[in-house]
Scaffold this motif. Structure first.
Motif, short mmCIF file in Angstrom:
data_model
loop_
_atom_site.label_atom_id
_atom_site.label_comp_id
_atom_site.label_asym_id
_atom_site.label_seq_id
_atom_site.Cartn_x
_atom_site.Cartn_y
_atom_site.Cartn_z
N VAL A 83 1.01 -1.12 0.07
CA VAL A 83 -0.04 0.01 -0.12
C VAL A 83 0.75 1.36 0.06
CG1 VAL A 83 -1.80 1.36 1.24
CG2 VAL A 83 -1.91 -1.23 1.15
N SER A 98 4.69 3.96 2.90
CA SER A 98 3.90 3.03 2.56
C SER A 98 3.62 2.09 3.69
CB SER A 98 4.70 2.55 1.43
OG SER A 98 4.22 1.26 0.95
N TYR A 101 -0.66 -4.79 4.66
CA TYR A 101 -1.81 -5.36 5.48
C TYR A 101 -1.38 -6.44 6.18
CZ TYR A 101 -4.72 -2.68 2.45
OH TYR A 101 -5.65 -1.90 1.40
#
Length: 157
Positions: A83, A98, A101
């Protein structure tokens, strides 16, 4: 002699309140130093050693000498950082925020920045900014305690 029992009680309580292990995640560059000629490419890895901590997000912002180096690109290791909140460079600052998960740990390469050397003399450094952070997955604490710089010298080909 009456203070001895109070001192012993204080030492006992102090050991209960102070954590046994202090976290010490580190951001670093690889290579940490080099001599590079004008118009050559310089690839620099942004590294993270989590020191055993389980991490879920990183902000690795750093300064670079814009009069000596030009950023061509930045490649993020998406096997670790799935992400990306921010990935940009401008006016001597690279910004990378960044996460993932799935928490990660280890000695890892987060991203690689590809520079072009613009000068044929002098030296320059890469330095992480004060707002860089490494966030522990379990309690969202910033466990970053070390930020290593990189130093480069430039020469004429």
């Amino acid at each position: 002699m009456k203070t001895l029992p109070f001192f012993i009680i204080f030492c006992f309580l102090f050991t209960l309140l102070v954590p046994g292990q202090i976290s010490a995640a580190a951001l670093y560059f690889s290579p940490e130093s080099a001599a590079i000629g004008q118009d050559q490419d310089l690839k620099v890895d942004i590294g993270l050693n989590t020191e055993g901590e389980s991490i879920n997000s990183v902000t690795a912002n750093f300064f670079y000498p814009a009069n000596q180096l030009e950023v061509n690109s930045m490649t993020i290791n998406d096997n670790i950082l799935s992400v990306v909140a921010e990935s940009k460079w401008n006016n001597g600052v690279v910004s990378l925020s960044s996460g993932s998960y799935i928490p990660f740990s280890g000695d890892l390469v987060l991203a690689t920045v590809d520079f072009k050397v613009k000068t044929n003399a002098g030296s320059g450094s890469l330095n992480f900014t004060q707002d860089s952070a490494v966030i522990r997955a379990t309690d969202q604490s910033n466990v970053l305690s070390k930020k290593a710089a990189a130093d480069f010298s430039f020469w004429e080909i």
